[in-house]
Design a protein around this motif. Structure first.
Motif, PDB file in Angstrom:
ATOM      1  N   VAL A   1      41.226  39.657  44.385  1.00 22.26           N
ATOM      2  CA  VAL A   1      42.561  40.259  44.243  1.00 22.26           C
ATOM      3  C   VAL A   1      42.522  41.694  44.756  1.00 22.26           C
ATOM      4  O   VAL A   1      43.414  42.155  45.467  1.00 22.26           O
ATOM      5  CB  VAL A   1      43.025  40.205  42.773  1.00 22.26           C
ATOM      6  N   LEU A   2      41.428  42.370  44.440  1.00 19.01           N
ATOM      7  CA  LEU A   2      41.247  43.747  44.895  1.00 19.01           C
ATOM      8  C   LEU A   2      41.206  43.817  46.416  1.00 19.01           C
ATOM      9  O   LEU A   2      41.811  44.666  47.056  1.00 19.01           O
ATOM     10  CB  LEU A   2      39.941  44.286  44.305  1.00 19.01           C
ATOM     11  N   TRP A   3      40.483  42.880  46.999  1.00 15.09           N
ATOM     12  CA  TRP A   3      40.315  42.887  48.452  1.00 15.09           C
ATOM     13  C   TRP A   3      41.557  42.374  49.182  1.00 15.09           C
ATOM     14  O   TRP A   3      41.952  42.914  50.205  1.00 15.09           O
ATOM     15  CB  TRP A   3      39.134  41.997  48.850  1.00 15.09           C
ATOM     16  N   LEU A   4      42.100  41.279  48.665  1.00 16.24           N
ATOM     17  CA  LEU A   4      43.116  40.550  49.436  1.00 16.24           C
ATOM     18  C   LEU A   4      44.521  40.711  48.855  1.00 16.24           C
ATOM     19  O   LEU A   4      45.475  40.163  49.399  1.00 16.24           O
ATOM     20  CB  LEU A   4      42.765  39.065  49.503  1.00 16.24           C
ATOM     21  N   GLY A   5      44.643  41.420  47.741  1.00 13.53           N
ATOM     22  CA  GLY A   5      45.961  41.589  47.140  1.00 13.53           C
ATOM     23  C   GLY A   5      46.268  40.467  46.174  1.00 13.53           C
ATOM     24  O   GLY A   5      45.565  39.463  46.102  1.00 13.53           O
ATOM     25  N   ILE A   6      47.385  40.640  45.464  1.00 12.93           N
ATOM     26  CA  ILE A   6      47.732  39.700  44.402  1.00 12.93           C
ATOM     27  C   ILE A   6      48.401  38.441  44.950  1.00 12.93           C
ATOM     28  O   ILE A   6      48.592  37.461  44.240  1.00 12.93           O
ATOM     29  CB  ILE A   6      48.653  40.427  43.374  1.00 12.93           C
ATOM     30  N   GLY A   7      48.694  38.425  46.256  1.00 14.96           N
ATOM     31  CA  GLY A   7      49.466  37.316  46.850  1.00 14.96           C
ATOM     32  C   GLY A   7      48.682  36.036  47.018  1.00 14.96           C
ATOM     33  O   GLY A   7      47.692  35.789  46.317  1.00 14.96           O
ATOM     34  N   GLU A   8      49.130  35.223  47.966  1.00 14.68           N
ATOM     35  CA  GLU A   8      48.534  33.899  48.183  1.00 14.68           C
ATOM     36  C   GLU A   8      47.086  33.986  48.655  1.00 14.68           C
ATOM     37  O   GLU A   8      46.260  33.159  48.292  1.00 14.68           O
ATOM     38  CB  GLU A   8      49.340  33.124  49.231  1.00 14.68           C
ATOM     39  N   ALA A   9      46.782  34.985  49.468  1.00 16.47           N
ATOM     40  CA  ALA A   9      45.482  35.043  50.131  1.00 16.47           C
ATOM     41  C   ALA A   9      44.316  34.981  49.145  1.00 16.47           C
ATOM     42  O   ALA A   9      43.357  34.227  49.344  1.00 16.47           O
ATOM     43  CB  ALA A   9      45.380  36.306  50.979  1.00 16.47           C
ATOM     44  N   SER A  10      44.426  35.766  48.052  1.00 15.51           N
ATOM     45  CA  SER A  10      43.299  35.790  47.120  1.00 15.51           C
ATOM     46  C   SER A  10      43.119  34.430  46.447  1.00 15.51           C
ATOM     47  O   SER A  10      41.990  33.993  46.205  1.00 15.51           O
ATOM     48  CB  SER A  10      43.500  36.879  46.070  1.00 15.51           C
ATOM     49  N   LYS A  11      44.235  33.749  46.166  1.00 15.20           N
ATOM     50  CA  LYS A  11      44.125  32.437  45.501  1.00 15.20           C
ATOM     51  C   LYS A  11      43.556  31.396  46.450  1.00 15.20           C
ATOM     52  O   LYS A  11      42.670  30.609  46.093  1.00 15.20           O
ATOM     53  CB  LYS A  11      45.497  31.993  44.993  1.00 15.20           C
ATOM     54  N   VAL A  12      44.067  31.392  47.680  1.00 11.90           N
ATOM     55  CA  VAL A  12      43.528  30.454  48.672  1.00 11.90           C
ATOM     56  C   VAL A  12      42.041  30.735  48.897  1.00 11.90           C
ATOM     57  O   VAL A  12      41.217  29.811  48.983  1.00 11.90           O
ATOM     58  CB  VAL A  12      44.314  30.552  49.998  1.00 11.90           C
ATOM     59  N   ALA A  13      41.703  32.021  48.937  1.00  3.45           N
ATOM     60  CA  ALA A  13      40.300  32.380  49.195  1.00  3.45           C
ATOM     61  C   ALA A  13      39.384  31.886  48.077  1.00  3.45           C
ATOM     62  O   ALA A  13      38.292  31.365  48.351  1.00  3.45           O
ATOM     63  CB  ALA A  13      40.174  33.891  49.354  1.00  3.45           C
ATOM     64  N   ILE A  14      39.826  32.025  46.836  1.00  2.00           N
ATOM     65  CA  ILE A  14      38.946  31.618  45.734  1.00  2.00           C
ATOM     66  C   ILE A  14      38.768  30.091  45.739  1.00  2.00           C
ATOM     67  O   ILE A  14      37.672  29.570  45.489  1.00  2.00           O
ATOM     68  CB  ILE A  14      39.490  32.137  44.367  1.00  2.00           C
ATOM     69  N   ILE A  15      39.864  29.379  46.064  1.00  2.38           N
ATOM     70  CA  ILE A  15      39.749  27.914  46.139  1.00  2.38           C
ATOM     71  C   ILE A  15      38.847  27.519  47.305  1.00  2.38           C
ATOM     72  O   ILE A  15      37.963  26.659  47.164  1.00  2.38           O
ATOM     73  CB  ILE A  15      41.147  27.273  46.289  1.00  2.38           C
ATOM     74  N   ALA A  16      39.042  28.165  48.447  1.00  2.40           N
ATOM     75  CA  ALA A  16      38.212  27.854  49.618  1.00  2.40           C
ATOM     76  C   ALA A  16      36.737  28.099  49.306  1.00  2.40           C
ATOM     77  O   ALA A  16      35.875  27.296  49.691  1.00  2.40           O
ATOM     78  CB  ALA A  16      38.647  28.709  50.803  1.00  2.40           C
ATOM     79  N   THR A  17      36.451  29.185  48.594  1.00  2.00           N
ATOM     80  CA  THR A  17      35.066  29.468  48.225  1.00  2.00           C
ATOM     81  C   THR A  17      34.505  28.351  47.344  1.00  2.00           C
ATOM     82  O   THR A  17      33.371  27.907  47.527  1.00  2.00           O
ATOM     83  CB  THR A  17      34.979  30.796  47.455  1.00  2.00           C
ATOM     84  N   GLY A  18      35.336  27.899  46.397  1.00  9.78           N
ATOM     85  CA  GLY A  18      34.888  26.825  45.508  1.00  9.78           C
ATOM     86  C   GLY A  18      34.643  25.527  46.248  1.00  9.78           C
ATOM     87  O   GLY A  18      33.742  24.760  45.895  1.00  9.78           O
ATOM     88  N   VAL A  19      35.442  25.247  47.269  1.00 11.85           N
ATOM     89  CA  VAL A  19      35.283  24.013  48.041  1.00 11.85           C
ATOM     90  C   VAL A  19      34.106  24.145  49.004  1.00 11.85           C
ATOM     91  O   VAL A  19      33.368  23.191  49.243  1.00 11.85           O
ATOM     92  CB  VAL A  19      36.577  23.701  48.822  1.00 11.85           C
ATOM     93  N   PHE A  20      33.929  25.349  49.530  1.00  9.79           N
ATOM     94  CA  PHE A  20      32.906  25.584  50.541  1.00  9.79           C
ATOM     95  C   PHE A  20      31.519  25.121  50.098  1.00  9.79           C
ATOM     96  O   PHE A  20      30.840  24.376  50.815  1.00  9.79           O
ATOM     97  CB  PHE A  20      32.861  27.076  50.890  1.00  9.79           C
ATOM     98  N   PHE A  21      31.114  25.534  48.891  1.00 13.47           N
ATOM     99  CA  PHE A  21      29.727  25.290  48.499  1.00 13.47           C
ATOM    100  C   PHE A  21      29.361  23.810  48.379  1.00 13.47           C
ATOM    101  O   PHE A  21      28.380  23.375  48.996  1.00 13.47           O
ATOM    102  CB  PHE A  21      29.385  26.072  47.230  1.00 13.47           C
TER     103      PHE A  21
END
Lengths: 318, 265
Positions: free
Chosen positions: A180-200
């Motif tokens: 959230v700090l890096w990408l803001g409170i918008g969609e990007a941070s949420k998509v990023a966290i999900i993508a990270t979870g799927v990535f591994f």
């Protein structure tokens, strides 16, 4: 001279001169006579002077049946679920528990209909689904690319394998504030966290899938004239696909988990927000309706993945 | 096409030190000849075949392919060799048809030519009704027929077979031997055929290259005296039995020594 085995046996047994017939035939004839209750007639070629040796039937010890064939009990599951729902309804209707704590299933269903009609449900669902899909897409693509690279190249393996092992155990939700700090409170941070979870899971399974490609099949492909790129696209990838798919299945579960968590922490839309908000407002019925939608989403995604797998991997036994 | 093996040696570095698989093996095939490579377990037969196929590099020596000077030049992009593996090595994600198409496909043949070739070899091995089945749906004999068709569909100059029938049951093997003879007589390709079954070698081959136990060296080269076309009746004849007995006498001491040394594979 070479005597037939049967005659030798006959002689040895009864001490009488060898009969003209082979032992086996004689034996069956005797057994048949015995079964018919005739006994050994003294007239039968003069060989049976004494009583026939009695036989005792020996039964094999019964072995425990490990896999009993018979009707399945799948229907019991439905009975349990329906029974539980009925009991729950009863408990709520009779007012044993206040609706604030435990609303009746029918009330939850009505709330669902109301939410669908007002558009709340649609809006929440759309918000959550788009995050899930984007996260899945990005995470799976990155996982596949990195996994293939690490699985195929010694350089990538040396460079990235330790990093993956290091980052993988971090609970993804703990990183959300940072995102959230890096990408803001918008969609990007949420998509990023999900993508990270799927990535591994996708990356790790892809690595495993690539590594377990049969060397024999690679040799076969090479001997048939495939070049390195063709070995990767036509042998390694299809051979790893079932394992990659199970990574994708794990990743999808992870995406559902993370979308709800992320929306609970920092969002104004989505199913996670809807549930948390309903909780804050003590709208238990709405909260429960949200949970029902989430579980339906889970079931649906499992089913969809299975269909996709059947379609993509018809040769693979699930 | 003749295969010329010149002083080939190969050592493997394993966990228990170095294993010498082949020691200066030299051998020349004739044009269109069926050669069986026979030897005890672990004598490096399969290694020799892999070296001819170019899948393994020899430590010493080389393999050359010689084409008769007057003959037709090898078509561009046409492979010299194709391998039939003991474990079939079919791609489980490809149907029978797609497995056979693999070679022509990766060699970039036009689609219609690939399809025509696949149909021809499907028919040759009698698998047209099973063209759209996956390997897991086939019996062992059928799988190996796919393996043979897949190798032939590449139209190689030299067909390399690594114990192609030894994973099959005895009856299927006998039938497949006859099929192989028919296929080879139709194609007239040079064949190198690794086996540990001496009856099979005697029945199929023109010549038998006998290797010693590890490290594999040429123990003998035996001319098979039986005329072609060969039929099942040959296998029942006293001459065949006598020939196999001779072969066995050449092989026996090596086989025993290999067995007692616990060599395998």
């Amino acid at each position: 001279m070479n005597l037939p085995v049967g005659q030798a046996g006959e002689t040895g047994r009864n001490g009488t001169p060898a009969a003209n017939r082979p032992f086996r035939l004689e034996s069956t004839a005797r057994a048949a006579a015995h079964e018919a209750g005739l006994g050994a007639g003294p007239a039968r070629r003069g060989e049976a002077a004494g009583p026939l040796p009695r036989e005792v039937e020996v039964l094999p010890e019964p072995l425990p049946a490990l896999d009993e064939p018979g009707p399945g009990y799948g229907w019991l599951g439905a009975v349990v679920i329906v029974g539980l729902l009925a009991f729950w309804e009863l408990v709520a209707r009779l007012g044993w528990v206040a609706p604030l704590y435990l609303p009746a299933p029918t009330a939850i269903a009505q709330e669902l209909v109301r939410m669908a009609a007002s558009g709340t449900l649609g809006a929440s669902l759309t918000a959550s689904l788009s995050r899930i899909l984007w996260g899945l897409l990005l995470g799976a693509a990155a996982g596949l690319a990195v996994g293939m690279a690490v699985g195929l190249s010694r350089v990538a393996e040396g460079a990235l394998d330790p990093l993956i092992s290091l980052l993988y155990p971090i609970p993804k939700i703990a990183v959300l504030p940072l995102f959230v700090l890096w990408l803001g409170i918008g969609e990007a941070s949420k998509v990023a966290i999900i993508a990270t979870g799927v990535f591994f899971p996708v990356a790790i399974n892809t690595i495993a899938g690539v590594r377990q490609t049969s060397p024999l099949l690679i040799r076969a492909a090479l001997s048939l004239g495939a070049n390195r790129r063709q070995v990767v696209t036509k042998v390694v990838l299809p051979s790893a696909l079932p394992v990659i798919f199970s990574g994708l299945r794990l990743g999808t579960g992870m995406a559902l988990l993370l979308v709800v968590s992320a929306e609970m922490v920092a969002a104004t839309t989505g199913l996670g927000f809807l549930i948390l908000n309903a909780g804050d407002l003590m709208l238990t019925t709405r909260l429960m309706a949200g949970i029902v939608v989430l579980s339906a989403l889970g079931i649906l995604s499992t089913w969809l993945l299975r269909q996709l797998e059947r379609w993509l991997l018809p040769w693979h036994e699930p | 096409m003749r295969v010329v093996i010149e002083g080939v040696s190969k050592r493997y570095r394993g966990r228990r030190g170095e294993v010498e698989a082949l020691r200066s093996v030299s051998f020349e095939t004739r044009d269109g000849e069926f050669v069986a490579i026979l030897g005890p377990s672990g004598c490096g037969k399969s290694t020799l075949l892999s070296i001819v196929a170019g899948l393994v590099k020899p430590d010493e020596g080389r393999v050359r392919f010689l084409q008769a000077a007057g003959g037709p030049p090898p078509a561009n992009g046409r492979p010299l060799t194709a391998v039939v593996f003991q474990e079939f090595a079919l791609f489980p994600w490809r149907t029978v048809r797609q497995n056979i198409a693999f070679g022509p496909e990766v060699r970039g043949l036009p689609r219609d030519q690939v399809a025509a070739r696949v149909e021809r070899y499907l028919e040759m091995v009698g698998l047209t009704p099973f063209a759209d089945k996956y390997p897991k749906e086939l019996s062992g004999g059928m799988k190996q027929r796919v393996g043979i068709a897949r190798a032939l569909a590449n139209d190689p100059e030299v067909l390399l077979m690594d114990e192609p029938l030894s994973a099959l049951d005895a009856q299927t093997r006998s039938l497949m031997q006859l099929d192989l003879l028919r296929l080879w007589e139709e194609s007239q390709k040079t064949v190198l055929y690794v086996t540990h079954n001496l009856q099979e070698a005697a029945f199929l081959a023109d010549r038998i290259l006998l290797l010693s136990r590890r490290p594999g060296r040429v123990r003998a080269v035996v001319e098979v005296p039986f005329p072609r076309p060969r039929t099942e009746a040959l296998q029942a004849s006293p001459a065949f039995a006598a020939f196999c007995q001779e072969l066995w006498e050449l092989l026996r001491d090596e086989a025993r020594a290999a067995m007692e040394a616990g060599e395998d594979g």
